[in-house]
Design an enzyme around this catalytic site. Structure first.
Site, PDB file in Angstrom:
ATOM      1  N   SER A   1       0.242  -1.413   0.099  1.00  0.00           N
ATOM      2  CA  SER A   1      -0.262  -0.051   0.132  1.00  0.00           C
ATOM      3  C   SER A   1       1.027   0.958  -0.083  1.00  0.00           C
ATOM      4  O   SER A   1       2.001   0.966   0.873  1.00  0.00           O
ATOM      5  CB  SER A   1      -1.025   0.229   1.166  1.00  0.00           C
ATOM      6  OG  SER A   1      -1.765   1.574   0.769  1.00  0.00           O
ATOM      7  N   SER A   2       0.325   2.113  -0.977  1.00  0.00           N
ATOM      8  CA  SER A   2       1.316   3.420  -0.782  1.00  0.00           C
ATOM      9  C   SER A   2       0.896   4.027   0.564  1.00  0.00           C
ATOM     10  O   SER A   2       1.749   4.747   0.897  1.00  0.00           O
ATOM     11  CB  SER A   2       0.557   4.399  -1.887  1.00  0.00           C
ATOM     12  OG  SER A   2      -0.989   4.405  -1.415  1.00  0.00           O
ATOM     13  N   CYS A   3       0.727   4.499   1.649  1.00  0.00           N
ATOM     14  CA  CYS A   3       0.632   4.043   2.881  1.00  0.00           C
ATOM     15  C   CYS A   3       2.038   4.432   3.856  1.00  0.00           C
ATOM     16  O   CYS A   3       2.676   4.417   4.354  1.00  0.00           O
ATOM     17  CB  CYS A   3      -0.264   4.132   3.462  1.00  0.00           C
ATOM     18  SG  CYS A   3      -0.393   2.024   4.363  1.00  0.00           S
TER      19      CYS A   3
ATOM     20  N   HIS B   1     -13.419   3.372   1.986  1.00  0.00           N
ATOM     21  CA  HIS B   1     -12.205   4.239   2.539  1.00  0.00           C
ATOM     22  C   HIS B   1     -12.801   5.581   1.379  1.00  0.00           C
ATOM     23  O   HIS B   1     -14.459   5.288   0.851  1.00  0.00           O
ATOM     24  CB  HIS B   1     -10.650   3.818   1.133  1.00  0.00           C
ATOM     25  CG  HIS B   1     -10.055   3.093   1.616  1.00  0.00           C
ATOM     26  ND1 HIS B   1     -10.289   1.229   1.203  1.00  0.00           N
ATOM     27  CD2 HIS B   1      -9.228   3.132   1.994  1.00  0.00           C
ATOM     28  CE1 HIS B   1      -9.006   0.483   1.955  1.00  0.00           C
ATOM     29  NE2 HIS B   1      -8.412   1.854   2.951  1.00  0.00           N
TER      30      HIS B   1
ATOM     31  N   LYS C   1       2.769  -3.344   6.570  1.00  0.00           N
ATOM     32  CA  LYS C   1       3.485  -3.660   5.198  1.00  0.00           C
ATOM     33  C   LYS C   1       3.958  -3.048   4.945  1.00  0.00           C
ATOM     34  O   LYS C   1       5.150  -3.759   3.493  1.00  0.00           O
ATOM     35  CB  LYS C   1       2.435  -2.792   4.390  1.00  0.00           C
ATOM     36  CG  LYS C   1       0.709  -2.880   4.218  1.00  0.00           C
ATOM     37  CD  LYS C   1       0.598  -3.822   2.731  1.00  0.00           C
ATOM     38  CE  LYS C   1      -0.913  -4.481   2.780  1.00  0.00           C
ATOM     39  NZ  LYS C   1      -1.376  -5.505   2.022  1.00  0.00           N
TER      40      LYS C   1
ATOM     41  N   TYR D   1      -1.075  -0.191   9.416  1.00  0.00           N
ATOM     42  CA  TYR D   1      -1.297  -0.955   8.974  1.00  0.00           C
ATOM     43  C   TYR D   1      -0.275  -0.618   8.252  1.00  0.00           C
ATOM     44  O   TYR D   1       0.401  -1.690   7.483  1.00  0.00           O
ATOM     45  CB  TYR D   1      -2.632  -0.422   8.158  1.00  0.00           C
ATOM     46  CG  TYR D   1      -2.475  -0.616   6.823  1.00  0.00           C
ATOM     47  CD1 TYR D   1      -3.405  -2.013   7.069  1.00  0.00           C
ATOM     48  CD2 TYR D   1      -2.581  -0.150   5.439  1.00  0.00           C
ATOM     49  CE1 TYR D   1      -3.710  -2.798   5.668  1.00  0.00           C
ATOM     50  CE2 TYR D   1      -2.796  -0.929   4.514  1.00  0.00           C
ATOM     51  CZ  TYR D   1      -3.480  -2.457   4.241  1.00  0.00           C
ATOM     52  OH  TYR D   1      -3.630  -2.322   3.349  1.00  0.00           O
TER      53      TYR D   1
END
Length: 316
Positions: free
Chosen positions: A109-111, A181, A142, A138
């Protein structure tokens, strides 16, 4: 290029990303695409995962399964997001190695990138700054998945890779009123406001943060392309290379849905990361580009919502 007759396992096949990857795999000619439902195999159960993958023994595997949610869910249940995702990832990756999986892609995920990373965000920005606090648990899970893939490459010499998609949306999304989201949440809120004759919809934050959105069917094609053409320890971004403000997104969704009332910003609520645009030059150089424009994708997603809005996944 992967053998199209070899068994491809998609962990999380029924989810938003997993279902799109399944569609893309079948469209690309894969003839043995498999994946168990969570009711059959709980990926948090290490013994169950090992037993299952040792029985199925796929040639390649895409790890698209995860516990996911929007800003409210991530900020409210950080312990759950950290624990469950770490267990899912560790169990599947360890079992994949034990089952002799030769090719694997971990979907992140880009987070994972720092809150104030230089824009657009290059893959080299990983671990160079503090994370966005509303979803840091989260994100840490990842990041651990990326490290696990890199470690497997280093220790076992396996051609395992990881890919970091931007914000995803599309048919099969989660439209829960608090745990979804932003894009599916907006679709549901504007739809219900229009149906109920509500003359005002309140949105969280200032509306100024900028976000990038990728249709899941574009992601599916990207994953197959990477399995065929990418082999490097560094993760690789998957996105559109363009973004818009949350308010611009809201205006577009409202227009697609047909809501004509007032949109008001609640500036006492958090904005999250100010901007999160991925640098997609590396995957573009491999020959992949997104095909689905945002408005077209939102229209497609809203159509799916209308056909399925009574299902349990939409929440109450």
């Amino acid at each position: 290029m992967l053998d199209r007759s070899a068994r491809l396992y998609i962990a999380g096949r029924r989810g938003l990303a997993g279902s799109a990857i399944s569609r893309a795999a079948e469209a690309a000619g894969f003839t043995d695409v498999v994946g168990a439902t969570s009711a059959k195999v709980d990926l948090r159960d290490r013994t169950a995962v090992f037993d299952h993958l040792l029985e199925v023994r796929p040639h390649a595997l895409v790890l698209a399964a995860a516990k996911v949610g929007g800003i409210v869910a991530n900020d409210t249940y950080p312990a759950d997001f950290l624990s469950e995702n770490l267990r899912i990832q560790t169990n599947v990756l360890d079992a994949a190695h034990a089952a002799g999986v030769g090719r694997l892609l971990f979907l992140g995920s880009s987070c994972i990138y720092p809150k104030y990373a230089e824009q657009p965000i290059q893959e080299s920005s990983l671990l160079t700054g503090a994370l966005e606090p509303t979803n840091d648990a989260y994100a840490v899970a990842k990041i651990a998945g990326i490290m696990a893939v890199q470690s497997a490459r280093k220790q076992y010499g396996l051609p395992w890779i990881s890919a970091m998609p931007t914000n995803l949306y599309g048919p099969g999304d989660n439209f829960h009123p608090t745990h979804s989201h932003v894009l599916p949440a907006l679709i549901r809120r504007f739809h219900e406001a229009r149906e109920n004759g509500t003359d005002q919809v309140v949105l969280w934050g200032t509306g100024t943060p900028r976000r990038e959105f990728l249709h899941v069917d574009d992601l599916g094609r990207a994953i197959i392309h990477l399995l065929d053409h990418y082999d490097d320890p560094q993760t690789i971004n998957v996105g559109t290379g363009t973004d818009l403000t949350i308010r611009e997104l809201a205006d577009t969704v409202a227009d697609v849905v047909g809501y004509t009332g007032e949109i008001v910003q609640d500036t006492t609520r958090p904005d999250g990361t100010p901007r999160k645009l991925l640098d997609t030059s590396r995957i573009n150089a491999l020959g992949w580009e997104p095909r689905i424009e945002l408005r077209e994708g939102i229209t497609d997603t809203y159509r799916w919502f209308l056909d399925h809005h009574t299902e349990a996944r939409l929440g109450t």
